[in-house]
Design a protein around this motif. Structure first.
Motif, PDB file in Angstrom:
ATOM      1  N   ALA A 183       0.861  -1.180   0.000  1.00 50.59           N
ATOM      2  CA  ALA A 183       0.000   0.000   0.000  1.00 50.59           C
ATOM      3  C   ALA A 183       0.897   1.229   0.000  1.00 50.59           C
ATOM      4  O   ALA A 183       1.995   1.223   0.570  1.00 50.59           O
ATOM      5  N   CYS A 184       0.445   2.288  -0.656  1.00 49.63           N
ATOM      6  CA  CYS A 184       1.215   3.520  -0.765  1.00 49.63           C
ATOM      7  C   CYS A 184       0.331   4.711  -0.413  1.00 49.63           C
ATOM      8  O   CYS A 184      -0.847   4.748  -0.785  1.00 49.63           O
ATOM      9  N   ILE A 185       0.890   5.660   0.308  1.00 52.18           N
ATOM     10  CA  ILE A 185       0.250   6.954   0.500  1.00 52.18           C
ATOM     11  C   ILE A 185       1.206   8.019  -0.024  1.00 52.18           C
ATOM     12  O   ILE A 185       2.427   7.881   0.094  1.00 52.18           O
ATOM     13  N   TYR A 186       0.657   9.075  -0.624  1.00 50.52           N
ATOM     14  CA  TYR A 186       1.524  10.102  -1.180  1.00 50.52           C
ATOM     15  C   TYR A 186       0.790  11.429  -1.284  1.00 50.52           C
ATOM     16  O   TYR A 186      -0.443  11.507  -1.228  1.00 50.52           O
ATOM     17  N   THR A 187       1.566  12.475  -1.417  1.00 44.82           N
ATOM     18  CA  THR A 187       1.041  13.812  -1.649  1.00 44.82           C
ATOM     19  C   THR A 187       2.060  14.581  -2.472  1.00 44.82           C
ATOM     20  O   THR A 187       3.233  14.210  -2.531  1.00 44.82           O
ATOM     21  N   GLY A 188       1.607  15.648  -3.119  1.00 41.84           N
ATOM     22  CA  GLY A 188       2.529  16.408  -3.945  1.00 41.84           C
ATOM     23  C   GLY A 188       1.832  17.514  -4.705  1.00 41.84           C
ATOM     24  O   GLY A 188       0.677  17.865  -4.431  1.00 41.84           O
ATOM     25  N   PHE A 189       2.545  18.056  -5.662  1.00 41.39           N
ATOM     26  CA  PHE A 189       2.053  19.184  -6.444  1.00 41.39           C
ATOM     27  C   PHE A 189       1.204  18.685  -7.612  1.00 41.39           C
ATOM     28  O   PHE A 189       1.514  17.669  -8.229  1.00 41.39           O
ATOM     29  N   GLY A 190       0.150  19.439  -7.916  1.00 38.60           N
ATOM     30  CA  GLY A 190      -0.653  19.172  -9.099  1.00 38.60           C
ATOM     31  C   GLY A 190      -0.605  20.375 -10.033  1.00 38.60           C
ATOM     32  O   GLY A 190      -0.674  21.527  -9.584  1.00 38.60           O
ATOM     33  N   GLY A 242      -3.102  11.021  -2.379  1.00 37.20           N
ATOM     34  CA  GLY A 242      -3.365   9.751  -3.049  1.00 37.20           C
ATOM     35  C   GLY A 242      -3.140   8.535  -2.175  1.00 37.20           C
ATOM     36  O   GLY A 242      -2.416   8.572  -1.168  1.00 37.20           O
ATOM     37  N   LEU A 243      -3.791   7.457  -2.584  1.00 33.30           N
ATOM     38  CA  LEU A 243      -3.650   6.155  -1.948  1.00 33.30           C
ATOM     39  C   LEU A 243      -3.619   5.098  -3.038  1.00 33.30           C
ATOM     40  O   LEU A 243      -4.417   5.153  -3.981  1.00 33.30           O
ATOM     41  N   ALA A 244      -2.699   4.151  -2.939  1.00 33.11           N
ATOM     42  CA  ALA A 244      -2.589   3.080  -3.921  1.00 33.11           C
ATOM     43  C   ALA A 244      -2.470   1.735  -3.220  1.00 33.11           C
ATOM     44  O   ALA A 244      -1.849   1.629  -2.155  1.00 33.11           O
ATOM     45  N   LEU A 245      -3.066   0.730  -3.823  1.00 35.35           N
ATOM     46  CA  LEU A 245      -2.948  -0.653  -3.365  1.00 35.35           C
ATOM     47  C   LEU A 245      -2.521  -1.493  -4.563  1.00 35.35           C
ATOM     48  O   LEU A 245      -3.189  -1.487  -5.594  1.00 35.35           O
ATOM     49  N   LYS A 246      -1.381  -2.203  -4.436  1.00 34.37           N
ATOM     50  CA  LYS A 246      -0.797  -2.922  -5.564  1.00 34.37           C
ATOM     51  C   LYS A 246      -0.539  -4.375  -5.175  1.00 34.37           C
ATOM     52  O   LYS A 246      -0.130  -4.661  -4.043  1.00 34.37           O
ATOM     53  N   PHE A 247      -0.741  -5.272  -6.137  1.00 39.25           N
ATOM     54  CA  PHE A 247      -0.576  -6.707  -5.913  1.00 39.25           C
ATOM     55  C   PHE A 247       0.430  -7.270  -6.911  1.00 39.25           C
ATOM     56  O   PHE A 247       0.349  -6.977  -8.106  1.00 39.25           O
ATOM     57  N   ASN A 248       1.358  -8.086  -6.422  1.00 34.59           N
ATOM     58  CA  ASN A 248       2.331  -8.754  -7.285  1.00 34.59           C
ATOM     59  C   ASN A 248       1.776 -10.114  -7.703  1.00 34.59           C
ATOM     60  O   ASN A 248       1.728 -11.047  -6.899  1.00 34.59           O
ATOM     61  N   PHE A 249       1.402 -10.220  -8.978  1.00 37.67           N
ATOM     62  CA  PHE A 249       0.982 -11.506  -9.521  1.00 37.67           C
ATOM     63  C   PHE A 249       2.092 -12.160 -10.343  1.00 37.67           C
ATOM     64  O   PHE A 249       1.953 -13.279 -10.809  1.00 37.67           O
ATOM     65  N   HIS A 250       3.178 -11.419 -10.549  1.00 32.12           N
ATOM     66  CA  HIS A 250       4.335 -11.894 -11.306  1.00 32.12           C
ATOM     67  C   HIS A 250       5.530 -11.127 -10.778  1.00 32.12           C
ATOM     68  O   HIS A 250       5.403 -10.042 -10.215  1.00 32.12           O
ATOM     69  N   THR A 251       6.720 -11.683 -10.968  1.00 30.82           N
ATOM     70  CA  THR A 251       7.925 -11.054 -10.444  1.00 30.82           C
ATOM     71  C   THR A 251       8.089  -9.625 -10.929  1.00 30.82           C
ATOM     72  O   THR A 251       8.511  -8.742 -10.183  1.00 30.82           O
ATOM     73  N   ASP A 252       7.761  -9.374 -12.207  1.00 29.82           N
ATOM     74  CA  ASP A 252       8.018  -8.070 -12.803  1.00 29.82           C
ATOM     75  C   ASP A 252       6.773  -7.202 -12.978  1.00 29.82           C
ATOM     76  O   ASP A 252       6.879  -6.086 -13.491  1.00 29.82           O
ATOM     77  N   TYR A 253       5.613  -7.685 -12.585  1.00 30.27           N
ATOM     78  CA  TYR A 253       4.372  -6.960 -12.871  1.00 30.27           C
ATOM     79  C   TYR A 253       3.525  -6.803 -11.611  1.00 30.27           C
ATOM     80  O   TYR A 253       3.558  -7.644 -10.714  1.00 30.27           O
ATOM     81  N   ARG A 254       2.768  -5.729 -11.604  1.00 29.08           N
ATOM     82  CA  ARG A 254       1.817  -5.483 -10.535  1.00 29.08           C
ATOM     83  C   ARG A 254       0.477  -5.047 -11.126  1.00 29.08           C
ATOM     84  O   ARG A 254       0.428  -4.386 -12.164  1.00 29.08           O
TER      85      ARG A 254
END
Length: 270
Positions: free
Chosen positions: A42-49, A79-91
């Protein structure tokens, strides 16, 4: 509201960092093969738009309202992101952003009616809220402490737009009056392309709960077309023909963000 979000994020990061240090001490002597293979972060982030131009919208605005305004002011991106690894090189995953945009304007128009001089004060206030919800596919081919990635995605954006006018005129029969020009809440298609780097806190990516410092840039396109001038047509004589058309209003933004990632299931050896 923005101050509240920043305080919340800072406190959350401190709590999670402390939790990560405690967990690291507790598991220092546990064999790596006791952990499940890393599957999600999971990722949380903020920044300039930075808003992309609403060219046709502002061409009309500059012609019939204030010629000195050419862009919306944009709030920071959260922002908030949720990412899953289904392969070594891909999410695969999902990203949810929050970004606001607005415009506050005031100007005075002088005009002549029946050989007399009149003036009209015009106040304009826009509030635009965008919450893109994007399903993403991501490639991260490098597996080191410091690694890069890039991704694309498609989804929807929850859109809320309000435009209010405040008119003060010394001509009693003026067609221009205070009104709510538009108040709309809708969903539109959205797309995203982005790239970034993960600066891992550990030499073995995915081995600790606190994962990486993230620096990311991307572009989000929102296919938001609105007949935004249509309700004003009765206040202009004659009304421009183009006002019956749809206009792209705040159609996208570029973000430059910084964030943190957290490993919910940590990588181990088989």
């Amino acid at each position: 509201m923005q101050h509240f979000y920043y305080k919340f994020i800072i406190r959350l990061v401190l709590i999670l960092s402390a939790y990560n240090m405690l967990r690291t001490e507790d598991t220092a002597n546990v064999p790596l093969n006791k952990y499940k293979h890393f599957t999600s972060i999971a990722c949380i982030y903020t920044g300039f738009g930075f808003a992309t131009n609403s060219l046709r919208f502002f061409e009309n605005y500059n012609s019939f309202f204030n010629k000195y305004i050419g862009q919306f002011k944009v709030t920071p991106v959260l922002g908030l992101a949720l990412k899953f690894n289904f392969h070594t090189d891909y999410r695969l995953g999902i990203i949810v952003d929050y970004i606001g945009a607005g415009l506050n304007d005031y100007y005075i128009e002088n005009f002549i009616k029946y050989e007399r001089n009149y003036s009209r004060g015009v106040g304009e206030k826009f509030n635009i809220t965008s919450i893109p919800i994007i399903f993403i596919a991501e490639i991260n081919p490098i597996h080191q402490q410091f690694q890069g990635y890039f991704g694309i995605g498609a989804g929807i954006v929850y859109s809320s737009i309000e435009w209010n006018e405040n008119i003060s005129s010394d001509w009693s029969d003026d067609l221009r009056v205070s009104s709510e020009v538009i108040k709309e809440k809708k969903i539109y298609p959205a797309f995203k392309i982005y790239t970034g780097v993960e600066l891992g806190f550990d030499k073995h990516p995915g081995s600790n709960f606190l994962g990486s410092l993230i620096i990311e840039t991307g572009y989000t396109l929102m296919l938001r077309y609105i007949e935004i001038y249509s309700n004003l047509s009765k206040q202009f004589s004659p009304a421009p023909e183009s006002w019956s058309n749809s206009f792209a209003v705040f159609p996208g933004y570029i973000n430059l963000s910084i964030g943190l990632s957290f490993n919910f299931q940590r990588r181990g050896t088989k």
